[in-house]
Design a protein around this motif. Structure first.
Motif, PDB file in Angstrom:
ATOM      1  N   UNK A 326      -8.576   5.386  -3.349  1.00  0.00           N
ATOM      2  CA  UNK A 326      -7.298   4.337  -3.585  1.00  0.00           C
ATOM      3  C   UNK A 326      -5.957   4.981  -3.768  1.00  0.00           C
ATOM      4  N   UNK A 327      -6.026   6.101  -4.500  1.00  0.00           N
ATOM      5  CA  UNK A 327      -4.727   6.963  -4.803  1.00  0.00           C
ATOM      6  C   UNK A 327      -3.962   7.622  -3.857  1.00  0.00           C
ATOM      7  N   UNK A 328      -4.953   8.194  -2.950  1.00  0.00           N
ATOM      8  CA  UNK A 328      -4.250   9.168  -1.945  1.00  0.00           C
ATOM      9  C   UNK A 328      -4.524   8.587  -0.433  1.00  0.00           C
ATOM     10  N   UNK A 329      -5.240   7.579  -0.411  1.00  0.00           N
ATOM     11  CA  UNK A 329      -5.547   7.012   0.986  1.00  0.00           C
ATOM     12  C   UNK A 329      -5.708   7.556   2.121  1.00  0.00           C
ATOM     13  N   UNK A 330      -6.773   8.673   1.843  1.00  0.00           N
ATOM     14  CA  UNK A 330      -7.377   9.499   3.008  1.00  0.00           C
ATOM     15  C   UNK A 330      -6.707  10.873   2.973  1.00  0.00           C
ATOM     16  N   UNK A 331      -5.655  11.270   2.278  1.00  0.00           N
ATOM     17  CA  UNK A 331      -5.190  12.564   1.857  1.00  0.00           C
ATOM     18  C   UNK A 331      -5.960  13.046   0.757  1.00  0.00           C
ATOM     19  N   UNK A 332      -5.860  14.455   0.614  1.00  0.00           N
ATOM     20  CA  UNK A 332      -6.718  15.127  -0.432  1.00  0.00           C
ATOM     21  C   UNK A 332      -5.885  15.391  -1.642  1.00  0.00           C
ATOM     22  N   UNK A 333      -6.738  15.268  -2.901  1.00  0.00           N
ATOM     23  CA  UNK A 333      -5.855  15.290  -4.038  1.00  0.00           C
ATOM     24  C   UNK A 333      -5.501  16.550  -4.278  1.00  0.00           C
TER      25      UNK A 333
END
Length: 770
Positions: A326-333
């Protein structure tokens, strides 16, 4: 939102005035007028229920009614306490206190008139400004709420893989040809709709069934619209179809389904009668058709389905995966945020609603360690921010759908600390002591407890309370509430002036709550401002607090206080009770967990409790009792029904028998003054429940005839040196259950032989050996 607490207070006062009419003969006319006003106010509340929540003027009027009702409650309680106290005096005492009695009656009459004038002013303003309860539901608000719910719950949530596979296999089971209804049950925001949507879109489901339909039911459904929604799933609807009557539409749906293997999802069902209304539309042709229902309420789902599926919470890893999505929409944290992010995900306690909404908030914030740190410990308050309409309305659906009698009980659960395992028995006894249980005037205390247990089951069945552990008989032993719901309860209780919670701070300025919960570590004890909180009815301390001495001037008393939990006793405590500063106290817990006091002081404190004429429940913990548990001085009080002694030293049970009203006695983890128990005839005439837990010193037990003639339930745990149970026990006519666990092997063998003999003889008492 509906003012549940106010409705409860009004109904309680009405019933009290009716049932205790004989007590009010001295102020009869004033009380009758007050009763009429209470009925009118209650009728206005019912008309406003769930309909006028958005009107500021209606809210203001309800707030004024609340203050008047609280004042009326205090006046009536003060009057009743004084009348009952005077009745319990002997003739000489009545003569000595005649002037005091007259003064109190005069004050009550004046206060009643004051409340009456206040109510008159409220209704003058109601007429002046034309305030009326709304008679319709705001459809735009309802649609907006449903849209927000779908945006959150129908998010493509990770997880539910195992749940989806289990239910898909069940739906496709070709060995079960009869039409079946399967239900998914869980609290609001747990992901029922998400799971149902995954199942509905599953390729195997689409290929297996000839006809698939999805309908959103919700609380205020219209059967005609549901039928049309199902017909739309087949294809375009002709104009003539819209012109058909409701009965013709039902026939059309039934005809379209005949000969088809269909799958219909009915999402968000609330009412028990819903399935009875629509079941006839669905033909049962033994072709494996299926209907899937989602609901927050166990009773509703079970009524339609023989196979309910209870949806579990997400595990920690899945919660973190969902938050990242939800936060990064496919990107890595980023690595510097992972530890903090996992902590925030874990704080959601496995509730997808919390994770998704939190993720939406964090996605729009600066992704820095400092920004995310601001959320630690405050996640739920961000989530139930009513102004931003994040989660509060979704949770409020369950709350507003509760019967009025359950709302106040549900809100009360928030008074316990976060992540606290709540004893079901303690909770139900608190509900009874607070007067939340609606019973007939001639009901016994045990009847009230049984009704309270039914209330608890009702909240569990509505997915608002979770079962943590169960008793051996299947009843609830401990329960818990999800943190988000707990914070919702606290927020609602502040709004309704029901209670306030203080964590690690005791600022009481600008506050006058009727219930106060102190949680965390407060070493310095309560401030003296507590004595000016005249409306206070319940003071709860999670770890024990010292009560301050009242100011020297002003005649301070907490006259409305009914529940006093976990008071840390010291040499000043005895003075507080001797001064009769808590005349209406019903439940009291005394402890010396934080400091040591000698047994002579404990004896003085216990003797001082004789001033508590209304005391029903007494708990003592971490006290050095001495040679006798000196409670015989309380025998003048006929209302003390339960005593619990926990972690106390040098305990002797003999003098407890002086409490002729005692019905429940629980002794746990105590150091006994003797290795032998011996109860004499007539010592416990009303005792119904007796529990001995962790009494490792006890070796023998003797029971004289007629010592406990009404005993119904005996429980013995961890009494590792106990060699016998008295023979007299098995002749008790009312004994229904004896439970034993962790007892010596030789005693266990004797009782197992006894158990077999009891079964052969058809003995009604259940002997349960764990």
């Amino acid at each position: 939102m509906t003012d549940a607490v106010l409705g409860f207070v009004l109904e309680k006062l009405e019933n009290l005035i009716i049932h205790e009419a004989n007590l009010f003969h001295r102020v009869k006319d004033d009380v009758n007028l007050l009763q009429d006003d209470l009925r009118i106010m209650n009728a206005f509340l019912r008309d406003s229920e769930g309909k006028g929540d958005g009107q500021d003027m209606v809210k203001e009027l309800i707030g004024q009614i609340r203050e008047a009702a609280f004042e009326a409650e205090d006046v009536i309680n003060t009057y009743m306490a004084q009348v009952i106290k005077q009745r319990m005096r002997n003739l000489l005492q009545k003569s000595l206190h005649y002037f005091d009695q007259a003064v109190v009656l005069h004050q009550v009459a004046e206060k009643t008139q004051s409340v009456k004038r206040r109510i008159d002013n409220i209704y003058a303003n109601k007429t002046k400004f034309g305030i009326e309860a709304q008679s319709h539901v705001d459809e735009e608000t309802e649609l907006s709420l449903q849209e927000r719910r779908r945006n959150v719950e129908e998010e493509d949530v990770v997880g539910f893989g195992n749940d989806t596979a289990k239910l898909v296999d069940q739906l496709l089971d070709q060995g079960r040809v009869q039409r079946e209804v399967i239900s998914i049950i869980g609290m609001g925001g747990l992901g029922k709709t998400t799971l149902a949507r995954k199942i509905y879109n599953n390729t195997h489901i689409k290929n297996h069934f000839d006809y698939c339909a999805w309908v959103n039911v919700s609380q205020e459904y219209k059967t005609r619209m549901l039928i049309l929604d199902m017909l739309k799933c087949v294809g375009p609807i002709a104009d003539e179809t819209y012109k058909k009557s409701d009965e013709q539409l039902k026939d059309t749906l039934h005809d379209n389904l005949k000969g088809k293997r269909y799958f219909v999802v009915m999402d968000d069902v609330w009412k028990l009668e819903f399935w009875d209304e629509i079941r006839a539309y669905f033909p049962n042709e033994s072709n494996g058709s299926r209907i899937l229902i989602t609901s927050r309420e166990k009773e509703v789902a079970s009524h339609a389905s023989s196979t309910p599926y209870f949806l579990p919470f997400l595990d920690k890893e899945t919660s973190w995966e969902l938050l990242c999505k939800k936060v990064f929409r496919g990107e890595k944290c980023p690595s510097n945020l992972e530890s903090l992010g996992r902590q925030l995900a874990e704080s959601c306690k496995g509730l997808p609603l919390s994770v998704v909404v939190l993720g939406g908030i964090l996605a729009n914030k600066e992704k820095t360690h400092q920004t995310w740190s601001d959320f630690v410990g405050n996640v739920n308050w961000f989530l139930i921010d009513e102004d931003k309409k994040r989660c509060a309305d979704i949770l409020a659906l369950s709350y507003n759908h509760l019967p009025r009698k359950l709302r106040v009980c549900f809100l009360y659960v928030g008074i316990f600390p976060e992540d606290y395992l709540i004893s079901a028995r303690t909770l139900t006894q608190l509900w009874v002591a607070e007067g939340f249980i609606s019973v007939q005037n001639d009901s016994t205390k045990m009847d009230e407890i049984k009704i309270a247990e039914q209330y608890l089951e009702g909240l569990i069945d509505r997915s608002l309370i979770q079962v943590a552990s169960k008793r051996s008989d299947g009843g609830v032993k401990t329960c818990r509430i999800h943190d988000l719901l707990r914070d919702f309860c606290i927020k609602m209780s502040i709004q309704e002036k029901f209670y306030e919670v203080r964590v690690n701070e005791l600022s009481l300025s600008n506050s006058n709550p009727r219930r106060l919960s102190i949680q965390g570590s407060i070493d310095e004890g309560l401030p003296k401002e507590i004595w000016i909180m005249k409306q206070l009815r319940h003071l709860y301390a999670g770890q024990g607090l010292k009560l301050p001495q009242p100011p020297s001037k002003g005649g301070h008393t907490l006259s409305n206080l009914q529940v006093l939990s976990c008071v840390e006793v010291d040499e000043k405590t005895v003075i507080l009770f001797r001064k009769s500063l808590f005349p209406n106290l019903r439940k009291l817990h005394l402890s010396s967990h934080l400091c040591w006091i000698d047994q002579s002081m404990v004896s003085e404190i216990l003797a001082s409790l004789k001033s508590l004429q209304h005391l029903q429940i007494l708990k003592l913990s971490w006290l050095t009792i001495g040679q006798r548990l000196d409670l015989f001085s309380l025998s003048s009080s006929s209302k003390l029904t339960k005593v619990t002694v926990l972690n106390c030293n040098r305990v002797d049970l003999i003098s407890l028998g002086k409490l002729v009203s005692l019905r429940i006695l629980k002794i746990r983890e105590c150091d006994m003054s003797s290795r032998q128990l011996h109860f004499m005839a007539g010592e416990f005439p009303q005792l119904e429940v007796f529990k001995m837990i962790g009494l490792r010193d006890i070796e023998t037990w003797e029971l004289d005839t007629h010592a406990m003639p009404n005993l119904q339930h005996l429980a013995i745990e961890e009494c590792q040196n106990l060699r016998n149970l008295p023979d007299e026990l098995w002749s008790l006519a009312n004994l229904r259950k004896v439970e034993l666990s962790e007892i010596p092997q030789n005693l266990k063998e004797k009782l197992m032989t006894k158990q077999s003999k009891m079964k052969e003889d058809g003995y009604s008492c259940k002997l349960i050996i764990h």
